[in-house]
Enzyme design. Structure first.
Site, PDB file in Angstrom:
ATOM      1  N   CYS A 115      -7.919  -3.645 -18.521  1.00  0.00           N
ATOM      2  CA  CYS A 115      -7.392  -3.383 -19.869  1.00  0.00           C
ATOM      3  C   CYS A 115      -7.251  -1.889 -20.167  1.00  0.00           C
ATOM      4  O   CYS A 115      -6.530  -1.505 -21.094  1.00  0.00           O
ATOM      5  CB  CYS A 115      -8.268  -4.052 -20.922  1.00  0.00           C
ATOM      6  SG  CYS A 115      -8.331  -5.833 -20.721  1.00  0.00           S
ATOM      7  N   HIS A 252      -6.819  -0.682 -27.771  1.00  0.00           N
ATOM      8  CA  HIS A 252      -6.569  -1.891 -26.970  1.00  0.00           C
ATOM      9  C   HIS A 252      -6.802  -3.115 -27.863  1.00  0.00           C
ATOM     10  O   HIS A 252      -7.747  -3.153 -28.641  1.00  0.00           O
ATOM     11  CB  HIS A 252      -7.522  -1.908 -25.773  1.00  0.00           C
ATOM     12  CG  HIS A 252      -7.528  -3.213 -25.055  1.00  0.00           C
ATOM     13  ND1 HIS A 252      -6.375  -3.855 -24.672  1.00  0.00           N
ATOM     14  CD2 HIS A 252      -8.551  -4.017 -24.658  1.00  0.00           C
ATOM     15  CE1 HIS A 252      -6.681  -4.989 -24.071  1.00  0.00           C
ATOM     16  NE2 HIS A 252      -7.994  -5.107 -24.055  1.00  0.00           N
ATOM     17  N   ASN A 282      -4.618 -10.783 -26.337  1.00  0.00           N
ATOM     18  CA  ASN A 282      -5.021  -9.672 -25.471  1.00  0.00           C
ATOM     19  C   ASN A 282      -4.095  -9.663 -24.256  1.00  0.00           C
ATOM     20  O   ASN A 282      -4.159 -10.566 -23.426  1.00  0.00           O
ATOM     21  CB  ASN A 282      -6.486  -9.873 -25.059  1.00  0.00           C
ATOM     22  CG  ASN A 282      -7.006  -8.766 -24.155  1.00  0.00           C
ATOM     23  OD1 ASN A 282      -6.237  -7.955 -23.637  1.00  0.00           O
ATOM     24  ND2 ASN A 282      -8.304  -8.736 -23.954  1.00  0.00           N
TER      25      ASN A 282
HETATM   26  O1  UT7 Z   1     -10.004  -6.927 -22.957  1.00  0.00           O
HETATM   27  C1  UT7 Z   1     -11.190  -6.724 -22.270  1.00  0.00           C
HETATM   28  C2  UT7 Z   1     -12.317  -6.678 -23.152  1.00  0.00           C
HETATM   29  N1  UT7 Z   1     -12.663  -7.979 -23.668  1.00  0.00           N
HETATM   30  C3  UT7 Z   1     -13.148  -8.082 -24.880  1.00  0.00           C
HETATM   31  O2  UT7 Z   1     -13.207  -7.110 -25.569  1.00  0.00           O
HETATM   32  C4  UT7 Z   1     -13.684  -9.414 -25.349  1.00  0.00           C
HETATM   33  C5  UT7 Z   1     -14.979  -9.176 -26.021  1.00  0.00           C
HETATM   34  N2  UT7 Z   1     -15.607 -10.353 -26.557  1.00  0.00           N
HETATM   35  C6  UT7 Z   1     -15.106 -11.067 -27.590  1.00  0.00           C
HETATM   36  O3  UT7 Z   1     -14.036 -10.782 -28.073  1.00  0.00           O
HETATM   37  C7  UT7 Z   1     -15.940 -12.180 -28.174  1.00  0.00           C
HETATM   38  O4  UT7 Z   1     -17.233 -12.140 -27.615  1.00  0.00           O
HETATM   39  C8  UT7 Z   1     -15.331 -13.581 -27.948  1.00  0.00           C
HETATM   40  C9  UT7 Z   1     -14.106 -13.759 -28.806  1.00  0.00           C
HETATM   41  C10 UT7 Z   1     -14.974 -13.780 -26.480  1.00  0.00           C
HETATM   42  C11 UT7 Z   1     -16.341 -14.666 -28.356  1.00  0.00           C
HETATM   43  O5  UT7 Z   1     -16.754 -14.453 -29.693  1.00  0.00           O
HETATM   44  P1  UT7 Z   1     -18.303 -14.482 -30.064  1.00  0.00           P
HETATM   45  O6  UT7 Z   1     -18.395 -14.356 -31.521  1.00  0.00           O
HETATM   46  O7  UT7 Z   1     -18.980 -13.451 -29.215  1.00  0.00           O
HETATM   47  O8  UT7 Z   1     -18.714 -15.968 -29.668  1.00  0.00           O
HETATM   48  P2  UT7 Z   1     -19.801 -16.447 -28.616  1.00  0.00           P
HETATM   49  O9  UT7 Z   1     -19.331 -16.179 -27.215  1.00  0.00           O
HETATM   50  O10 UT7 Z   1     -21.118 -15.929 -29.025  1.00  0.00           O
HETATM   51  O11 UT7 Z   1     -19.744 -18.005 -28.850  1.00  0.00           O
HETATM   52  C12 UT7 Z   1     -20.139 -18.598 -30.094  1.00  0.00           C
HETATM   53  C13 UT7 Z   1     -19.983 -20.100 -29.985  1.00  0.00           C
HETATM   54  C14 UT7 Z   1     -20.568 -20.682 -28.710  1.00  0.00           C
HETATM   55  O12 UT7 Z   1     -21.165 -21.934 -29.045  1.00  0.00           O
HETATM   56  P3  UT7 Z   1     -22.767 -22.036 -29.243  1.00  0.00           P
HETATM   57  O13 UT7 Z   1     -23.344 -21.587 -27.936  1.00  0.00           O
HETATM   58  O14 UT7 Z   1     -23.075 -21.100 -30.366  1.00  0.00           O
HETATM   59  O15 UT7 Z   1     -22.949 -23.474 -29.547  1.00  0.00           O
HETATM   60  C15 UT7 Z   1     -19.366 -20.911 -27.842  1.00  0.00           C
HETATM   61  O16 UT7 Z   1     -19.561 -22.006 -26.921  1.00  0.00           O
HETATM   62  O17 UT7 Z   1     -18.584 -20.433 -29.962  1.00  0.00           O
HETATM   63  C16 UT7 Z   1     -18.317 -21.295 -28.841  1.00  0.00           C
HETATM   64  N3  UT7 Z   1     -16.962 -21.052 -28.369  1.00  0.00           N
HETATM   65  C17 UT7 Z   1     -15.886 -21.646 -28.901  1.00  0.00           C
HETATM   66  N4  UT7 Z   1     -15.739 -22.546 -29.887  1.00  0.00           N
HETATM   67  C18 UT7 Z   1     -14.485 -22.929 -30.199  1.00  0.00           C
HETATM   68  C19 UT7 Z   1     -16.567 -20.193 -27.403  1.00  0.00           C
HETATM   69  N5  UT7 Z   1     -15.230 -20.239 -27.283  1.00  0.00           N
HETATM   70  C20 UT7 Z   1     -14.782 -21.124 -28.206  1.00  0.00           C
HETATM   71  C21 UT7 Z   1     -13.506 -21.577 -28.558  1.00  0.00           C
HETATM   72  N6  UT7 Z   1     -13.405 -22.478 -29.569  1.00  0.00           N
HETATM   73  N7  UT7 Z   1     -12.378 -21.129 -27.960  1.00  0.00           N
END
Ligand code: UT7
Length: 325
Positions: A115, A252, A282
């Site tokens: 990225c 980004h 993204n």
């Molecule tokens: O471009 C390169 C750099 N990349 C980035 O900058 C990405 C950085 N990270 C992020 O943008 C975020 O961490 C994400 C968008 C990927 C995830 O958001 P988050 O608020 O960190 O969520 P999380 O990973 O902590 O997940 C929260 C919950 C989980 O369920 P439990 O364990 O709390 O029951 C996940 O299983 O959300 C669940 N989950 C989803 N639910 C519905 C994860 N993906 C999804 C989904 N739909 N697509």
């Protein structure tokens, strides 16, 4: 004393026609429009058609940037393409773009910093131009991340999209001050200890396959804001400018929450932040030039504006570039 500056002559972008909404994805994996919008800010992303490879998107973005510059491919002597989704292991996507533009002269190569690829590309082209070896460069970010996603993994497949953007840089002269037009400072960093946080689980030298993207999203998020602040502040310090001098912050586009948290930490008001992640998702190395082209086309970014670009990506890699448009 005059300094060689890499002046931004033109900027353009291309998006595949097909826009995929969150609602459409919610019919394929266990997710919802509400979750995706709340956690990422993404509402839709564009997905390339079967025949649209990364080089095809890159050619269209390059043609748009050349048209915006009022130049043709004959005027270019360097093509740098930042991509993690090349058409082939080799030849490089940059040489395919070079041929697609009708060029048989100059040099073309790919650059891989995930990225952060476009920021690395700007820094690389800037050094080529300032050394005097080349005169006009196309710097392209082009990606088809849809081809390296696991479409059954809801934690990654909702986040990414396809697209391409490009700028034309031309060697010109400046006074050596932050009032000069062009690339004023580039700051590049990497730390390979974080390779397991964001990677693709295949490649020609390891598995002989392409592999799919894997990410510990929460961990990447945790690092992102601090890394962004580090390289943005370094660019201000290197040029004697401050956040008050900035006209546009073009980060980004990975996640709206990362963008707003970074802006807040740096003291940049949200009216000065260009956000396209809602429409594009993204697009990795393509996200910054896509955002630049969007904000130039709608009249926000104008000649003379001070513009900060920054990114963080797999590796980790991260970096910034301060530009006087
Ligand atoms: O471009 C390169 C750099 N990349 C980035 O900058 C990405 C950085 N990270 C992020 O943008 C975020 O961490 C994400 C968008 C990927 C995830 O958001 P988050 O608020 O960190 O969520 P999380 O990973 O902590 O997940 C929260 C919950 C989980 O369920 P439990 O364990 O709390 O029951 C996940 O299983 O959300 C669940 N989950 C989803 N639910 C519905 C994860 N993906 C999804 C989904 N739909 N697509």
């Amino acid at each position: 004393m005059t300094n060689i500056r890499s002046i931004i002559r033109g900027c353009g972008a291309f998006l595949p026609e097909r826009a995929v909404t969150n609602h459409e994805l919610a019919r394929r994996v266990d997710t919802s429009h509400e979750w995706i919008v709340q956690r990422t800010g993404i509402e839709q992303r564009h997905i390339a058609a079967e025949h649209e490879t990364t080089s095809i998107l890159g050619i269209k973005a390059a043609e748009a940037a050349l048209a915006n510059a009022g130049l043709t491919a004959k005027d270019i002597d360097l093509v740098v393409c930042a991509t993690s989704t090349p058409d082939y292991t080799f030849p490089s996507t940059a040489t395919l773009i070079q041929t697609g533009l009708g060029m048989t002269h100059g040099a073309a190569f790919d650059l891989q910093a995930v990225c952060t690829g476009f920021v690395y590309g700007v820094a690389t082209a800037d050094n080529f131009l300032r050394s005097g070896s080349h005169r006009r460069a196309l710097v392209i970010g082009a990606e088809t991340f849809s081809r390296i996603l696991d479409w059954n993994d809801r934690t990654t497949c909702v986040l990414f999209g396809d697209g391409a953007g490009a700028i034309v840089l031309e060697a010109g002269s400046g006074a050596g001050t932050s009032e000069d037009r062009g690339v004023l400072s580039t700051q590049l960093r990497s730390d390979g200890r974080y390779r397991d946080k964001l990677y693709v689980d295949g490649g020609p030298g390891s598995t002989r396959t392409t592999g799919v993207l894997k990410m510990e999203g929460r961990e990447v998020f945790r690092f992102a804001v601090g890394m962004v602040a580090d390289v943005v502040e370094a660019a201000f310090a290197a040029t004697g400018t401050t956040v008050e001098d900035l006209d546009w912050f073009v980060p980004h586009q990975a996640n709206k929450r990362i963008i707003t948290a970074s802006a807040e930490k740096l003291g940049i008001p949200l009216e000065k932040v260009v956000i396209t992640v809602d429409r594009h998702g993204n697009t990795s190395a393509a996200s910054i030039p896509l955002a630049l082209a969007t904000a130039q086309a709608d009249g926000r970014i104008k000649q003379g504006d001070l513009v900060m670009i920054e990114a963080i990506g797999g590796g980790f890699t991260w970096g910034s570039a301060l530009l006087r448009w």
